[in-house]
Design an enzyme around this catalytic site. Structure first.
Site: not given
Ligand code: ARG
Length: 462
Positions: A23, A110, A155-156, A277, A283, A290, A317, A322, A325
């Site tokens: 790890s 541990n 709203t909506h 773009s 663009k 995003e 444990y 492991q 993380k």
């Protein structure tokens, strides 16, 4: 290299198994926490008389040198090591010989890994809190600047009532304030030390867990050693707070994407946070917003991974843990990056009050205010509501707005309507009259900004 744990087996594991088991590519990031934890452990062992004073000093010096060497780049973390704990201990033993082997007295990997992870996340959560505060401050500043800029509230996704841009931005500040509270709650609960739990059952040595905890800045110790090595709730809590932050950032990002479109044109994002773009020369794409929206899925994934990894595990444990993380680190890294990028976008965006105003002038967003005006003339709200609805229908039919409908036309619906109706339905009036606490009027929003700034200057909500 021979395994530190070779004994019962000869430690000659398959190469692919070694790689699968390792790890260090992930937990190598915790080298500082691991070394500082080991220094505190050595100090405790010395103080408790478990190792001699000169041994304590040598071990601490050796660890300090290793830390120095890693930080300066003189010592590279060996990617072939099993994990950061093994790497540091092996390096110490390389340097100190037999003495290095005493460091691991009265502890286990541990409790060591549980300790390191808590120390690491303590720093990350402080960074996340600071980044949240920065974003809240940015929102407050921009909200103040745009405190009287009117746009349609929705709203909506339908135009509903006029609100100020400052009011809308402050809604996000409130969400983030709660997010900061969640992070600091989680960080507070996490701040107890698992070290001394050892493998799971505690230890036969006369250790001083409280001394070790205190020297590492913990508020106390885990009260049950089995829990101390089994608990990863703290990862789940931070990941869940991170997921909620991302959900909020994603909603804001979605609005930035919409607002910066030609269709809305409510804001212009700075060139610094947009891209072009490769084919369409016109663009200007809101990529950062995003991506923040997109990365939300990844943090939700981190949270679900942690919950799922833990759900079937018997105490104490298990190596499954492991896997924690990679995901909690990713959740923290992602949320931090997204908070910083969002603060940058907010600080540099420009509102376009003309466009907001134009949108607010269509869609009858002052129809509620027409009804309220009629209530002021003595009608019951339900009746006033019905008349206003009919007036709107007539306007739509005639291609007019509430502002351009003549008084004669108004009077066809209700003789009580007078010349003063035009003042009552002006967008400024609609906003100015929303004086209820938390409402959209300029003084109300300025009060919100002031309150949020005061909370931040007192160090947050907790
Ligand atoms: N690399 C391990 C982890 O992150 C450290 C603990 C290993 N303990 C053990 N008994 N194998 O969980």
């Amino acid at each position: 290299m021979a395994k530190l744990w070779a004994g019962r087996t000869d430690g000659s594991t398959d190469k692919a198994a070694d790689e699968f088991n390792s790890s260090i590519g992930i937990d190598g990031r915790m080298f500082r926490q691991d070394i500082k934890g080991s220094m505190a452990h050595a100090a405790m062992l010395g103080r408790a008389g478990i190792i001699a004073p000169d041994e304590t000093d040598k071990i601490i010096d050796g660890l300090a040198e290793i830390l120095d060497d890693i930080e300066s780049g003189r010592l590279l973390i060996d990617p072939a090591a099993e994990d950061i704990h093994m790497f540091v201990e092996e390096e110490l033993t390389k340097r100190l010989g037999e003495l290095g082997k005493k460091l691991h007295t009265a502890r286990s990997r541990n409790d060591q890994v549980a300790l390191d992870t808590r120390l690491f996340l303590r720093e990350r959560s402080a960074e996340i809190s600071a980044a949240i505060n920065e974003l809240i401050l940015a929102l407050c500043d921009r909200a103040e600047e745009y405190s009287d800029v009117i746009l349609p509230g929705y709203t909506h996704m339908q135009r509903a009532q006029p609100v100020t841009f400052g009011h809308h931005l402050m809604a996000y500040a409130m969400m983030l304030l709660r997010d900061a509270g969640r992070i600091s709650d989680a960080a507070g609960r996490m701040n107890v030390s698992p070290i001394g739990s050892c493998a799971l059952a505690g230890t036969t040595y006369a250790t001083d867990r409280r001394f070790e905890a205190q020297s590492l800045g913990f508020e106390g110790v885990c009260m049950n050693s089995i829990d101390g090595v089994s608990d990863r709730d703290f990862c789940v809590e931070i990941a869940s707070a991170a997921a909620i932050i991302m959900m909020h950032l994603s909603r804001l990002s979605e609005e930035l994407v919409l607002w910066s479109s030609w269709e809305f044109g409510f804001v212009t994002l700075s060139d610094a946070y947009t891209t072009g773009s490769s084919i369409m020369p016109q663009k200007k794409n809101p990529d950062m917003a995003e991506l923040v929206r997109g990365k939300t899925g990844r943090v939700y994934g981190d949270l679900i991974t942690l919950l799922t990894m833990l759900k079937g595990l018997p105490l104490a444990y298990n190596k499954d843990m492991q896997e924690d993380k990679e995901h909690i680190f990713d959740a923290c890294d992602t949320v931090l990056a997204c908070l910083n990028i969002t603060a940058g976008m907010i600080r540099t965006m420009r509102a376009r009050p003309d466009k907001m105003r134009a949108a607010a002038s269509e869609g009858f967003i002052n129809a509620t205010d027409l009804a309220d005006y009629l209530v002021g003339k003595g009608l019951a709200f339900r009746d006033a509501y019905k008349i206003s609805g009919k007036v709107v229908a007539r306007c739509i039919e005639a291609g007019k707005t509430l502002e351009t409908l003549s008084l004669a036309e108004y009077n066809e619906f209700c003789p009580l309507i007078g010349e003063d109706v035009y003042g009552a339905i002006a967008l400024e009036t609609c906003v100015d009259r929303r004086i209820s606490e938390g409402g959209t009027s300029v003084p109300s929003v300025l009060k919100q900004i002031e309150a949020v700034r005061a909370i931040l200057s007192k160090g947050g909500e907790r």
